[in-house]
Design an enzyme around this catalytic site. Structure first.
Site, short mmCIF file in Angstrom:
data_model
loop_
_atom_site.label_atom_id
_atom_site.label_comp_id
_atom_site.label_asym_id
_atom_site.label_seq_id
_atom_site.Cartn_x
_atom_site.Cartn_y
_atom_site.Cartn_z
N GLU A 147 0.80 -1.23 0.00
CA GLU A 147 0.00 0.00 0.00
C GLU A 147 0.83 1.28 0.00
O GLU A 147 0.57 2.19 0.78
CB GLU A 147 -0.96 -0.01 1.20
CG GLU A 147 -1.87 -1.22 1.19
CD GLU A 147 -2.78 -1.32 2.41
OE1 GLU A 147 -2.66 -0.48 3.31
OE2 GLU A 147 -3.60 -2.25 2.44
N ASN A 189 2.11 -5.25 -3.16
CA ASN A 189 0.69 -5.52 -2.90
C ASN A 189 -0.05 -4.21 -2.63
O ASN A 189 0.45 -3.36 -1.87
CB ASN A 189 0.62 -6.43 -1.65
CG ASN A 189 -0.75 -7.01 -1.39
OD1 ASN A 189 -1.35 -7.61 -2.28
ND2 ASN A 189 -1.24 -6.85 -0.18
N ASP A 257 -12.53 -10.14 -1.14
CA ASP A 257 -13.83 -10.22 -0.47
C ASP A 257 -14.75 -9.26 -1.21
O ASP A 257 -14.30 -8.28 -1.77
CB ASP A 257 -13.76 -9.95 1.05
CG ASP A 257 -13.00 -8.71 1.45
OD1 ASP A 257 -12.78 -7.83 0.59
OD2 ASP A 257 -12.65 -8.59 2.64
O1 G2I Z 1 -7.88 -3.64 6.19
C1 G2I Z 1 -8.04 -4.79 5.44
C2 G2I Z 1 -6.73 -5.28 4.87
C3 G2I Z 1 -6.23 -4.27 3.84
N1 G2I Z 1 -5.00 -4.71 3.22
C4 G2I Z 1 -3.93 -5.05 4.14
C5 G2I Z 1 -4.41 -6.03 5.19
O2 G2I Z 1 -3.36 -6.27 6.11
C6 G2I Z 1 -5.64 -5.52 5.90
O3 G2I Z 1 -6.00 -6.50 6.87
C7 G2I Z 1 -6.60 -6.01 8.03
C8 G2I Z 1 -6.95 -7.17 8.94
O4 G2I Z 1 -7.89 -7.97 8.29
C9 G2I Z 1 -7.54 -6.65 10.25
O5 G2I Z 1 -7.71 -7.73 11.17
O6 G2I Z 1 -5.69 -5.15 8.68
C10 G2I Z 1 -6.30 -4.54 9.81
C11 G2I Z 1 -5.37 -3.51 10.38
O7 G2I Z 1 -4.90 -2.65 9.44
C12 G2I Z 1 -6.64 -5.60 10.86
O8 G2I Z 1 -7.31 -5.01 11.93
C13 G2I Z 1 -6.68 -5.16 13.16
C14 G2I Z 1 -7.31 -4.15 14.10
O9 G2I Z 1 -7.02 -2.84 13.57
C15 G2I Z 1 -6.72 -4.28 15.44
O10 G2I Z 1 -7.36 -3.41 16.32
C16 G2I Z 1 -6.83 -5.72 15.90
O11 G2I Z 1 -6.16 -5.89 17.14
O12 G2I Z 1 -6.88 -6.45 13.66
C17 G2I Z 1 -6.24 -6.67 14.87
C18 G2I Z 1 -6.33 -8.14 15.25
O13 G2I Z 1 -7.68 -8.56 15.30
#
Ligand code: G2I
Length: 438
Positions: A147, A189, A257
């Site tokens: 990103e 990515n 998704d």
């Molecule tokens: O935002 C969707 C995705 C966009 N592209 C990069 C990916 O790395 C990103 O994944 C998401 C995860 O699916 C989430 O799970 O990235 C988020 C953070 O940027 C993730 O969220 C985080 C929450 O922000 C935290 O508060 C939490 O502790 O997930 C953590 C674990 O559940």
């Protein structure tokens, strides 16, 4: 006449009997592609979750566990427990791992967020080196940089503390990753890079083109493809996939998704990937809707109870009706022209010995060790309907039948390996056809 009919019938029956029943197995039959999912370490103890994971997918991406805040919470103190658990779960079941991600403006630990300039550049490079070294030989692809481009019409880099260390921070990260794990495929990515005419897509394309021109090590591009169901799944998506591929990189759909999981959109995305030989796999960003980062939109292939949704059936059907990866299809010759004379393989011969590996109910591992050369090319034949689903430590390509693969050394040693799906034939084993040097 009756003989012809009988033959025709037999062919039809055997074809339908061979249709794969899981996403990973079917993708593997399409020229060794993968169908994967994001995995959260905290859910590996949920048996409903792991039942689907183990049954359906042949690739995993840790959802958060390899991010910078997870792997280096304090400077120079590395923490790999959750990431290692996912890697172990995946690799012990023949699934390939995508590392996500080495350098990113987001999810930086506090110590890194407050850094800048040379100190930050060096800390970032040290992070890339340490983490890629830790997972060396275990991760097939790395999202080296995630990103790094701005949204909107500017086509500019995203402003971030990493960007402010100098425009060459991305290539510096790729070079450090290559040095640390020469066998891993290195990917850029991003999201909102699906529409071919968008400024952001064009900007990423120009960067990859520039990297290829200047020899910066890059092997693949990931399109996250978080779709909202309508306008942002663009009609020119296939053009985007094929345009990146034409630069000489593999293309992956890395975080798929789609809001409300419409079957048509899922089917079309799958067909778009299958239509592009170098689109070598699709990863969905979670298993069940309840596992999704946007669970309120029910964007995945399994409902929260683990049931298959209509979109699942659409994706599996699209995979099953796709043609094998045509990358290595023989060139067409003009009728009447004699076939080209076969060129002998460069160099001499070497020896390839097979070591049988773990056997599961539906698949088995094989490793092959080459002696007598450090740069080599081994041809291995599989017996149809068996199909290779996962590969490691070599550069693999397939012929048009999907049953004969050529494996070239890729700098990760003299032993390569692969997982073969039995697809109903549990007795056949791979045969070495040749080993040549150079
Ligand atoms: O935002 C969707 C995705 C966009 N592209 C990069 C990916 O790395 C990103 O994944 C998401 C995860 O699916 C989430 O799970 O990235 C988020 C953070 O940027 C993730 O969220 C985080 C929450 O922000 C935290 O508060 C939490 O502790 O997930 C953590 C674990 O559940």
């Amino acid at each position: 006449m009756s003989l012809l009919l009988a033959t025709g019938t037999a062919v039809v029956v055997s074809t339908s009997a061979q249709a794969a029943t899981t996403l990973g197995a079917s993708a593997a039959e399409r020229g060794g592609r993968f169908f994967g999912t994001a995995v959260a370490a905290g859910k590996l103890s949920d048996s409903a979750y792991t039942t689907i994971l183990n049954r359906e997918f042949n690739q995993v991406t840790p959802e958060n566990e390899m991010k910078i805040d997870a792997t280096e919470p304090n400077q120079n103190q590395f923490s790999y427990g959750n990431a290692d658990r996912i890697v172990q779960h995946a690799r012990s079941r023949g699934m390939q791992v995508r590392g996500h991600t080495l350098a990113w403006h987001s999810q930086q630990p506090g110590w890194m967020q407050s850094m800048s300039g040379t100190a930050l550049r060096n800390a970032m490079l040290n992070h890339v080196t340490q983490v890629a070294t830790h997972f060396r030989g275990q991760v097939t692809w790395w999202d080296v940089v995630n990103e790094a481009f701005a949204d909107g019409s500017s086509g500019a880099r995203r402003d971030s503390n990493l960007q402010r260390t100098g425009n060459d921070w991305i290539e510096a990260a790729f070079r450090a990753a290559r040095a640390a794990d020469p066998g891993a495929k290195l990917c850029y990515n991003d999201y909102n890079t699906d529409n071919w005419t968008d400024a952001k897509t064009q900007a990423v394309y120009r960067m990859v083109q520039d990297f290829k021109n200047r020899g910066v090590p890059i092997d693949c591009v990931g399109l996250q493809s978080h779709f909202t169901g309508g306008s942002n799944y663009p009609s020119n998506y296939r053009t985007t996939l094929s345009s990146f591929a034409a630069l000489g990189v593999d293309v992956h759909i890395t975080e798929l998704d789609i809001r409300n999981a419409p079957s048509d959109a899922y089917r079309n995305v799958t067909n778009d990937c299958l239509a592009v030989p170098r689109c070598t796999g699709i990863t969905v960003w979670g298993i069940r809707d309840s596992d999704s980062w946007r669970s309120g939109e029910s964007p995945l292939l399994f409902n929260s109870s683990g049931g298959k949704k209509a979109a699942y059936d659409a994706v599996l059907a699209a995979l099953n009706s796709g043609t094998p990866n045509p990358t290595t299809a023989p060139p067409t010759t003009t009728p009447g022209t004699p076939p080209p004379t076969t060129t002998p393989p460069p160099g001499g011969s070497c020896t390839a010995s097979v070591t049988p590996g773990t056997v599961w109910g539906d698949r088995y591992n094989t490793s092959v060790t080459v002696s007598g050369a450090s740069t080599w090319s081994v041809v291995v034949a599989i017996t149809s309907p068996q199909r290779v689903s996962t590969t490691w430590s070599g550069s693999f390509s397939w012929d048009s039948s999907g049953s004969v693969m050529t494996v070239r050394s890729n700098g990760s040693g003299n032993t390569f390996g692969f997982t073969t799906m039995m697809n109903g034939n549990s007795s056949a084993r791979p045969q070495i056809r040749s080993c040549s040097t150079g």
